[in-house]
Design a protein around this motif. Structure first.
Motif, mmCIF file in Angstrom:
data_model
loop_
_atom_site.group_PDB
_atom_site.id
_atom_site.type_symbol
_atom_site.label_atom_id
_atom_site.label_comp_id
_atom_site.label_asym_id
_atom_site.label_seq_id
_atom_site.Cartn_x
_atom_site.Cartn_y
_atom_site.Cartn_z
ATOM 1 N N ASP A 80 0.831 -1.213 0.000
ATOM 2 C CA ASP A 80 0.000 0.000 0.000
ATOM 3 C C ASP A 80 0.860 1.256 0.000
ATOM 4 O OD1 ASP A 80 -2.874 -0.659 0.025
ATOM 5 O OD2 ASP A 80 -2.382 -1.776 1.831
ATOM 6 N N GLU A 111 -5.384 -5.137 -5.546
ATOM 7 C CA GLU A 111 -6.203 -4.639 -4.432
ATOM 8 C C GLU A 111 -5.658 -3.309 -3.920
ATOM 9 O OE1 GLU A 111 -6.039 -7.853 -1.720
ATOM 10 O OE2 GLU A 111 -7.415 -9.128 -2.875
ATOM 11 N N ALA A 112 -4.342 -3.211 -3.774
ATOM 12 C CA ALA A 112 -3.731 -1.961 -3.317
ATOM 13 C C ALA A 112 -3.931 -0.853 -4.351
ATOM 14 C CB ALA A 112 -2.240 -2.178 -3.044
ATOM 15 N N ARG A 124 -6.354 -0.539 -6.492
ATOM 16 C CA ARG A 124 -7.755 -0.092 -6.468
ATOM 17 C C ARG A 124 -8.016 0.832 -5.289
ATOM 18 N NH1 ARG A 124 -11.580 -5.242 -7.272
ATOM 19 N NH2 ARG A 124 -13.151 -3.587 -7.164
ATOM 20 N N ARG A 125 -7.442 0.492 -4.137
ATOM 21 C CA ARG A 125 -7.611 1.379 -2.970
ATOM 22 C C ARG A 125 -6.989 2.743 -3.228
ATOM 23 N NH1 ARG A 125 -6.675 -3.605 -0.138
ATOM 24 N NH2 ARG A 125 -4.427 -3.210 -0.023
ATOM 25 N N ALA A 126 -5.880 2.752 -3.953
ATOM 26 C CA ALA A 126 -5.167 4.013 -4.204
ATOM 27 C C ALA A 126 -5.725 4.777 -5.400
ATOM 28 C CB ALA A 126 -3.686 3.726 -4.426
ATOM 29 N N SER A 128 -10.324 -6.251 -12.786
ATOM 30 C CA SER A 128 -10.094 -5.369 -11.639
ATOM 31 C C SER A 128 -10.850 -4.046 -11.706
ATOM 32 C CB SER A 128 -8.604 -5.064 -11.517
ATOM 33 O OG SER A 128 -8.170 -4.268 -12.624
#
Length: 261
Positions: free
Chosen positions: A56, A87-88, A90-92, A126
């Motif tokens: 992250d 996943e990281a 997408r969060r960012a 994604s």
């Protein structure tokens, strides 16, 4: 325009070419690595895709992620690492993910190829803007394998297997151009300028090194071997590669070198 670009696998065979070109183009480069060094012209971020540690932090603020990290020796490593990275990202809210893959991963049951194909599907599903480039085997990989086999006085040669080796620097140049552009999805495959049988590749290495070995053709059964005989790992038409394997060998192998080195 200058970007902030995160590179996974930035210290690997392809990664060093990509990072060098990104720096020359004026991009702000950071490299995710498990073994951080201080004496680098780019920012180093300590992290591990296997565990997710530091991912992250590495992804935060990156305009583009170039996912080059791979581990062909550990089953499932590429897929799990890609999932964690996605996943990281997408969060960012990362704007662009560029992934390097291999020609034929969707048509060969070899576990490493299957993992690469599964990683492609993770990226495609994604929701992130992405670009995927598949290439044939690098010159460096072919040389590594032939050197290892040449340590034996009698060398088994898989019958019917063919390869289309490509220069890693040319792949790095293409990847750098893709990073600078917008998301393009799956782009045309890239391959070298020549196709060789495995036996021809062995003979070329032995001739360059000035060594003699006995080559024994071996019929290898199974679906993986059948896929390599069908040529699923080859690019049809012009694959874009220009530097020949012979030119690569002339730079890397000198007559009289100890065999296998």
């Amino acid at each position: 325009m200058s970007q902030s670009i995160l590179v996974t696998g930035g210290t690997g065979t392809l990664g060093v070419h990509v990072v060098g070109r990104l720096l020359e183009a004026g991009h702000l480069v950071r490299v995710l690595t498990r073994s951080p060094r201080l004496d680098t012209p780019y920012t180093v971020v300590a992290g591990d895709l296997t565990s997710g540690a530091g991912v992250d932090e590495a992804v935060a603020g990156a305009d583009t992620i170039m996912h080059l990290a791979t581990d062909p020796m550990v089953m499932g490593a590429d897929l799990e690492g890609t999932r964690r990275l996605v996943e990281a990202a997408r969060r960012a809210g990362t704007a662009h993910l560029v992934f390097i893959s291999i020609v034929g991963v969707d048509r060969n049951p070899y576990f490493y190829y299957r993992a690469k194909h599964a990683a492609e599907r993770v990226i495609e599903a994604s929701g992130l803007p992405y670009t995927i480039l598949r290439t044939t085997q690098f010159h460096d990989l072919v040389l590594y394998v032939t050197r290892k086999l040449a340590r034996r006085p009698v060398m088994p040669v898989p019958m019917g297997w063919r390869f289309q080796p490509i220069d890693t620097g040319e792949v790095g140049e293409r990847m750098t151009a893709l990073a600078a552009g917008g998301a393009a999805g799956r782009v045309p495959d890239m391959g070298g300028p020549e196709i060789f049988t495995f036996r021809e590749l062995m003979n070329r290495y032995l001739a360059a090194a000035g060594w003699r070995r006995t080559l024994v053709p071996v019929p290898i059964p199974g679906r993986i071997s059948a896929a390599f005989r069908r040529g699923v790992q080859l690019v049809e038409g012009d694959g874009g590669g220009r530097r020949t394997y012979g030119a690569f060998l002339a730079d890397r192998v000198k007559p009289g070198q100890p065999v296998g080195r």
